[in-house]
Write a protein that holds these residues in place. Structure first.
Motif, PDB file in Angstrom:
ATOM      1  N   ILE A 199      45.642  36.337  42.742  1.00 37.82           N
ATOM      2  CA  ILE A 199      46.237  37.917  42.309  1.00 37.82           C
ATOM      3  C   ILE A 199      47.492  37.698  41.822  1.00 37.82           C
ATOM      4  O   ILE A 199      47.763  38.367  40.789  1.00 37.82           O
ATOM      5  N   ARG A 200      48.411  37.161  42.400  1.00 40.16           N
ATOM      6  CA  ARG A 200      49.787  36.924  42.039  1.00 40.16           C
ATOM      7  C   ARG A 200      49.888  36.479  40.525  1.00 40.16           C
ATOM      8  O   ARG A 200      50.717  36.789  39.675  1.00 40.16           O
ATOM      9  N   ARG A 214      47.662  36.003  38.308  1.00 36.96           N
ATOM     10  CA  ARG A 214      46.591  36.737  37.342  1.00 36.96           C
ATOM     11  C   ARG A 214      47.339  38.046  37.013  1.00 36.96           C
ATOM     12  O   ARG A 214      46.714  38.890  35.830  1.00 36.96           O
ATOM     13  N   MET A 215      48.538  38.605  37.339  1.00 38.27           N
ATOM     14  CA  MET A 215      49.013  39.727  37.319  1.00 38.27           C
ATOM     15  C   MET A 215      49.473  39.820  35.833  1.00 38.27           C
ATOM     16  O   MET A 215      50.023  38.650  35.324  1.00 38.27           O
ATOM     17  N   LYS A 216      49.576  41.159  35.182  1.00 39.82           N
ATOM     18  CA  LYS A 216      50.290  40.889  33.650  1.00 39.82           C
ATOM     19  C   LYS A 216      51.956  40.807  33.905  1.00 39.82           C
ATOM     20  O   LYS A 216      52.221  41.223  34.819  1.00 39.82           O
ATOM     21  N   ASP A 266      47.697  49.322  30.615  1.00 40.16           N
ATOM     22  CA  ASP A 266      46.330  48.876  30.766  1.00 40.16           C
ATOM     23  C   ASP A 266      45.290  49.615  29.914  1.00 40.16           C
ATOM     24  O   ASP A 266      44.289  48.995  29.660  1.00 40.16           O
TER      25      ASP A 266
END
Length: 128
Positions: free
Chosen positions: A52-53, A55-57, A63
């Motif tokens: 998750i960390r 893949r974050m923008k 968004d």
């Protein structure tokens, strides 16, 4: 190379902890399945956190833009009208069959189905 290692540091720590925990139990002579499964679940948790960390923008662009909001608004209008129309159609069929009482349980199933369908559909629409 160092940046790539730092991105997955929690996963590496979890794998090393799993290896150390299993090796320590094997040296002791007893392999406890509870300890192994607990350390394996920690590795999976650390992997999900790292995933998750990573893949974050990284940029600050929003968004959702105006087109996405417009598409989601149209989707919610259509899905609510379809749901109400289907509910009235179902009510007409049940009434024509001769059923005079409907359990609350079935109504809750219908409401939760609406929430699930509208939520999953909104997720799909927002990704387009």
């Amino acid at each position: 190379m160092k940046k790539k290692i730092n991105r997955w540091i929690l996963t590496y720590v979890g794998i090393c902890g799993l290896f150390g925990m299993t090796l320590g139990q094997l040296i002791k002579g007893t392999l406890n399945l509870g300890g192994f499964s607990g350390s394996l679940s920690a590795v999976l948790l650390f992997f999900i956190i790292d995933l998750i960390r990573n893949r974050m923008k990284k940029d600050r662009t929003p968004d959702f833009d105006e087109r996405t909001r417009h598409n989601m608004l149209k989707y919610y209008v259509y899905i609510s009208h379809i749901f109400i129309g289907g509910a009235f159609l179902l009510l007409a069929v049940v009434t024509s069959i001769g059923v005079e009482q409907i359990s609350i349980y079935y109504l809750w199933i219908l409401i939760f189905a609406y929430f699930m369908i509208s939520g999953i559909g909104a997720l799909i629409v927002s990704r387009k």
